[in-house]
Write a protein that holds these residues in place. Structure first.
Motif, PDB file in Angstrom:
ATOM      1  N   THR A   1      69.281 -66.858   6.393  1.00  0.00           N
ATOM      2  CA  THR A   1      70.388 -66.027   6.875  1.00  0.00           C
ATOM      3  C   THR A   1      70.600 -64.804   5.995  1.00  0.00           C
ATOM      4  OG1 THR A   1      72.082 -67.135   5.543  1.00  0.00           O
ATOM      5  CG2 THR A   1      71.550 -68.109   7.700  1.00  0.00           C
ATOM      6  N   GLY A   2      69.992 -64.813   4.796  1.00  0.00           N
ATOM      7  CA  GLY A   2      70.223 -63.713   3.865  1.00  0.00           C
ATOM      8  C   GLY A   2      71.635 -63.690   3.332  1.00  0.00           C
ATOM      9  N   THR A   3      72.294 -64.868   3.292  1.00  0.00           N
ATOM     10  CA  THR A   3      73.695 -64.952   2.867  1.00  0.00           C
ATOM     11  C   THR A   3      73.920 -66.186   2.007  1.00  0.00           C
ATOM     12  OG1 THR A   3      74.413 -63.904   4.924  1.00  0.00           O
ATOM     13  CG2 THR A   3      76.083 -65.065   3.677  1.00  0.00           C
ATOM     14  N   LEU A   4      74.721 -66.048   0.949  1.00  0.00           N
ATOM     15  CA  LEU A   4      75.171 -67.180   0.146  1.00  0.00           C
ATOM     16  C   LEU A   4      76.621 -67.490   0.491  1.00  0.00           C
ATOM     17  CD1 LEU A   4      73.773 -66.624  -3.480  1.00  0.00           C
ATOM     18  CD2 LEU A   4      73.003 -68.248  -1.748  1.00  0.00           C
ATOM     19  N   GLY A   5      76.951 -68.766   0.574  1.00  0.00           N
ATOM     20  CA  GLY A   5      78.324 -69.182   0.841  1.00  0.00           C
ATOM     21  C   GLY A   5      79.023 -69.546  -0.459  1.00  0.00           C
TER      22      GLY A   5
ATOM     23  N   ALA B   1      76.722 -65.027 -11.895  1.00  0.00           N
ATOM     24  CA  ALA B   1      75.347 -64.581 -11.677  1.00  0.00           C
ATOM     25  C   ALA B   1      74.373 -65.752 -11.806  1.00  0.00           C
ATOM     26  CB  ALA B   1      74.990 -63.480 -12.671  1.00  0.00           C
ATOM     27  N   LEU B   2      74.612 -66.608 -12.777  1.00  0.00           N
ATOM     28  CA  LEU B   2      73.745 -67.767 -12.973  1.00  0.00           C
ATOM     29  C   LEU B   2      73.820 -68.712 -11.772  1.00  0.00           C
ATOM     30  CD1 LEU B   2      71.842 -69.148 -14.952  1.00  0.00           C
ATOM     31  CD2 LEU B   2      73.817 -70.245 -16.005  1.00  0.00           C
ATOM     32  N   CYS B   3      75.033 -68.903 -11.246  1.00  0.00           N
ATOM     33  CA  CYS B   3      75.197 -69.731 -10.043  1.00  0.00           C
ATOM     34  C   CYS B   3      74.397 -69.148  -8.875  1.00  0.00           C
ATOM     35  CB  CYS B   3      76.670 -69.822  -9.655  1.00  0.00           C
ATOM     36  SG  CYS B   3      77.673 -70.918 -10.688  1.00  0.00           S
ATOM     37  N   ALA B   4      74.488 -67.828  -8.707  1.00  0.00           N
ATOM     38  CA  ALA B   4      73.780 -67.182  -7.595  1.00  0.00           C
ATOM     39  C   ALA B   4      72.271 -67.330  -7.744  1.00  0.00           C
ATOM     40  CB  ALA B   4      74.176 -65.708  -7.514  1.00  0.00           C
ATOM     41  N   ARG B   5      71.769 -67.119  -8.940  1.00  0.00           N
ATOM     42  CA  ARG B   5      70.326 -67.251  -9.146  1.00  0.00           C
ATOM     43  C   ARG B   5      69.864 -68.677  -8.852  1.00  0.00           C
ATOM     44  NH1 ARG B   5      71.575 -64.710 -14.298  1.00  0.00           N
ATOM     45  NH2 ARG B   5      71.515 -62.430 -14.029  1.00  0.00           N
ATOM     46  N   ALA B   6      70.663 -69.652  -9.293  1.00  0.00           N
ATOM     47  CA  ALA B   6      70.291 -71.050  -9.058  1.00  0.00           C
ATOM     48  C   ALA B   6      70.331 -71.379  -7.565  1.00  0.00           C
ATOM     49  CB  ALA B   6      71.233 -71.970  -9.829  1.00  0.00           C
TER      50      ALA B   6
ATOM     51  N   LEU C   1      83.080 -63.712  -8.886  1.00  0.00           N
ATOM     52  CA  LEU C   1      82.491 -63.184  -7.653  1.00  0.00           C
ATOM     53  C   LEU C   1      81.676 -61.921  -7.919  1.00  0.00           C
ATOM     54  CD1 LEU C   1      85.464 -63.776  -5.216  1.00  0.00           C
ATOM     55  CD2 LEU C   1      83.231 -64.879  -5.096  1.00  0.00           C
ATOM     56  N   ALA C   2      82.101 -61.125  -8.901  1.00  0.00           N
ATOM     57  CA  ALA C   2      81.343 -59.922  -9.246  1.00  0.00           C
ATOM     58  C   ALA C   2      79.954 -60.301  -9.756  1.00  0.00           C
ATOM     59  CB  ALA C   2      82.086 -59.103 -10.289  1.00  0.00           C
ATOM     60  N   GLY C   3      79.877 -61.392 -10.522  1.00  0.00           N
ATOM     61  CA  GLY C   3      78.568 -61.852 -10.995  1.00  0.00           C
ATOM     62  C   GLY C   3      77.674 -62.289  -9.861  1.00  0.00           C
ATOM     63  N   ILE C   4      78.249 -62.979  -8.881  1.00  0.00           N
ATOM     64  CA  ILE C   4      77.486 -63.371  -7.700  1.00  0.00           C
ATOM     65  C   ILE C   4      77.013 -62.134  -6.948  1.00  0.00           C
ATOM     66  CG2 ILE C   4      77.596 -64.569  -5.477  1.00  0.00           C
ATOM     67  CD1 ILE C   4      79.695 -66.431  -6.743  1.00  0.00           C
ATOM     68  N   ALA C   5      77.930 -61.170  -6.794  1.00  0.00           N
ATOM     69  CA  ALA C   5      77.598 -59.945  -6.062  1.00  0.00           C
ATOM     70  C   ALA C   5      76.478 -59.166  -6.740  1.00  0.00           C
ATOM     71  CB  ALA C   5      78.843 -59.067  -5.930  1.00  0.00           C
ATOM     72  N   ASP C   6      76.452 -59.168  -8.081  1.00  0.00           N
ATOM     73  CA  ASP C   6      75.389 -58.471  -8.812  1.00  0.00           C
ATOM     74  C   ASP C   6      74.014 -58.996  -8.385  1.00  0.00           C
ATOM     75  OD1 ASP C   6      77.209 -56.966 -10.264  1.00  0.00           O
ATOM     76  OD2 ASP C   6      77.181 -58.296 -12.012  1.00  0.00           O
ATOM     77  N   VAL C   7      73.891 -60.329  -8.356  1.00  0.00           N
ATOM     78  CA  VAL C   7      72.608 -60.942  -8.009  1.00  0.00           C
ATOM     79  C   VAL C   7      72.290 -60.737  -6.533  1.00  0.00           C
ATOM     80  CG1 VAL C   7      71.351 -63.131  -7.865  1.00  0.00           C
ATOM     81  CG2 VAL C   7      72.774 -62.627  -9.863  1.00  0.00           C
ATOM     82  N   CYS C   8      73.300 -60.886  -5.676  1.00  0.00           N
ATOM     83  CA  CYS C   8      73.068 -60.713  -4.237  1.00  0.00           C
ATOM     84  C   CYS C   8      72.627 -59.282  -3.931  1.00  0.00           C
ATOM     85  CB  CYS C   8      74.330 -61.065  -3.458  1.00  0.00           C
ATOM     86  SG  CYS C   8      74.643 -62.845  -3.366  1.00  0.00           S
ATOM     87  N   ALA C   9      73.190 -58.313  -4.639  1.00  0.00           N
ATOM     88  CA  ALA C   9      72.792 -56.923  -4.424  1.00  0.00           C
ATOM     89  C   ALA C   9      71.333 -56.719  -4.825  1.00  0.00           C
ATOM     90  CB  ALA C   9      73.699 -55.986  -5.218  1.00  0.00           C
TER      91      ALA C   9
ATOM     92  N   ARG D   1      68.986 -58.948  -4.721  1.00  0.00           N
ATOM     93  CA  ARG D   1      68.091 -59.698  -3.821  1.00  0.00           C
ATOM     94  C   ARG D   1      68.257 -59.315  -2.354  1.00  0.00           C
ATOM     95  NH1 ARG D   1      66.770 -64.555  -6.553  1.00  0.00           N
ATOM     96  NH2 ARG D   1      66.850 -64.126  -8.793  1.00  0.00           N
ATOM     97  N   GLY D   2      69.195 -58.412  -2.048  1.00  0.00           N
ATOM     98  CA  GLY D   2      69.431 -58.045  -0.665  1.00  0.00           C
ATOM     99  C   GLY D   2      70.171 -59.108   0.128  1.00  0.00           C
TER     100      GLY D   2
END
Length: 349
Positions: A68-72, A321-326, A92-100, A102-103
């Protein structure tokens, strides 16, 4: 237009029937227009307009592709918490950094305790889940597990098959508590909620039981150890439980503590927001900090520097950011994330 609010969603098959074409031709009219004639596509679009068909569901299409190209991000709070709470904003900013990088996009899934929370989790069109700190008994945890998608929990609890990103909350609380309670006679703790019911309370430390938030439980254990090392029995430590991470509520609770028959001379708060409320209450009552009242916070947010608060420093942005990468497949290191004590003028040196 045939469809109306409350009516069933119009399907592509119905559009194809109205247009007099096959379902495949109708699908190509939207997704691969070069494969159909202009005349056929015009018929499909005209039929769609008559029936009120808005087009193929993009989430369903992406799921068929396997992504889906989306993280929940699952928050056990009202949606506004994601934008109002400084710690949540940083995370959330850390998550957004990684999502940006990775697209990827982010879908925030607020959980309010409603009966359909687990169903909403299972219906979420996301590639993986990041769960903001919650309780041991939160029903959304097995719901996340049941999706079989990658999942990471921030803070706790530890869930089999899911990653965990956290600091050593017990050790950090013991360390900052040692600073807060040094030289104190009447210690208090301003605590996060104990359970999903979020009931406020003011009680001796020994009156606390059944703490289902692991982060709260571990910090209380650390504060207890610090108090006992300072020669203060846990039964003599007042624990004031706040229902939210909110400076206004903390100010009201702290005012109650500071105007009691035996007011505390040291308060360890579980966040800088709560500590800020303590400082406001102390100033309104004319209590000198740290002479009459030592105060500590947690997180080293901007308000901590502004008020010169002794606090626990941790990077919620890096943890996000670490959560998003994992959640996106990177292997998690088993170590706890770093923290440190920042000593400022709100405590006795």
């Amino acid at each position: 237009m045939v469809s109306s609010a409350g009516s069933k969603r119009v399907t592509l098959a119905q559009v194809a029937e109205r247009a007099g074409v096959s379902v495949m031709t109708a699908s190509y009219a939207y997704n691969r227009p070069s494969r159909v004639s202009e005349q056929a596509r015009a018929k499909v679009l005209a039929a769609a307009n008559e029936l009120g068909y808005a087009g193929p569901d993009p989430s369903a299409r992406s799921l068929r592709r396997g992504s889906t190209g989306t993280l929940g991000v699952v928050l056990g709070e009202q949606l506004s918490y994601a934008f109002d709470d400084p710690q949540a904003v940083s995370f959330l900013a850390g998550i957004a950094d990684v999502c940006a990088e990775r697209g990827y996009g982010i879908t925030i899934l607020p959980i309010t305790g409603a009966a359909d929370d687990p169903q909403r989790i299972q219906r979420a069109a996301v590639d993986g889940f990041i769960v903001w700190t919650t309780t041991d008994d939160d029903p959304i945890l097995p719901a996340v597990q049941a999706t079989k998608r990658p999942a990471v929990v921030h803070g706790g609890p530890a869930v089999p098959g899911s990653g965990l990103v956290t600091i050593d909350n017990r050790a950090a609380a013991q360390a900052v508590g040692a600073v807060a309670f040094a030289g104190a006679e009447r210690a208090a703790v301003l605590s996060f909620p104990l359970s999903r019911q979020r009931v406020g309370a003011i009680t001796p430390g020994t009156g606390i039981a059944d703490v289902s938030f692991p982060v709260t439980r571990q910090r209380l254990e650390g504060y207890r150890q610090a108090a006992e090392q300072a020669g203060i029995a846990w039964a003599e430590v007042t624990v004031a439980v706040c229902t939210r991470n909110d400076a206004d509520e903390a100010e009201r609770v702290a005012t109650t503590l500071l105007t009691s028959a035996e007011p505390p001379d040291a308060i360890a708060a579980m966040s800088d927001e709560l500590a800020a409320g303590v400082v406001r209450a102390a100033r309104a009552l004319g209590r000198a900090i740290p002479g009459e009242l030592a105060v500590t916070g947690w997180d080293d947010a901007a308000v901590a520097a502004r008020l010169d608060l002794t606090t626990v420093a941790q990077s919620l942005r890096e943890q996000g950011a670490l959560c998003a990468r994992a959640a996106l497949g990177q292997r998690l290191d088993s170590r706890a994330e770093p923290w440190s004590i920042i000593r400022r003028s709100s405590t006795r040196h």
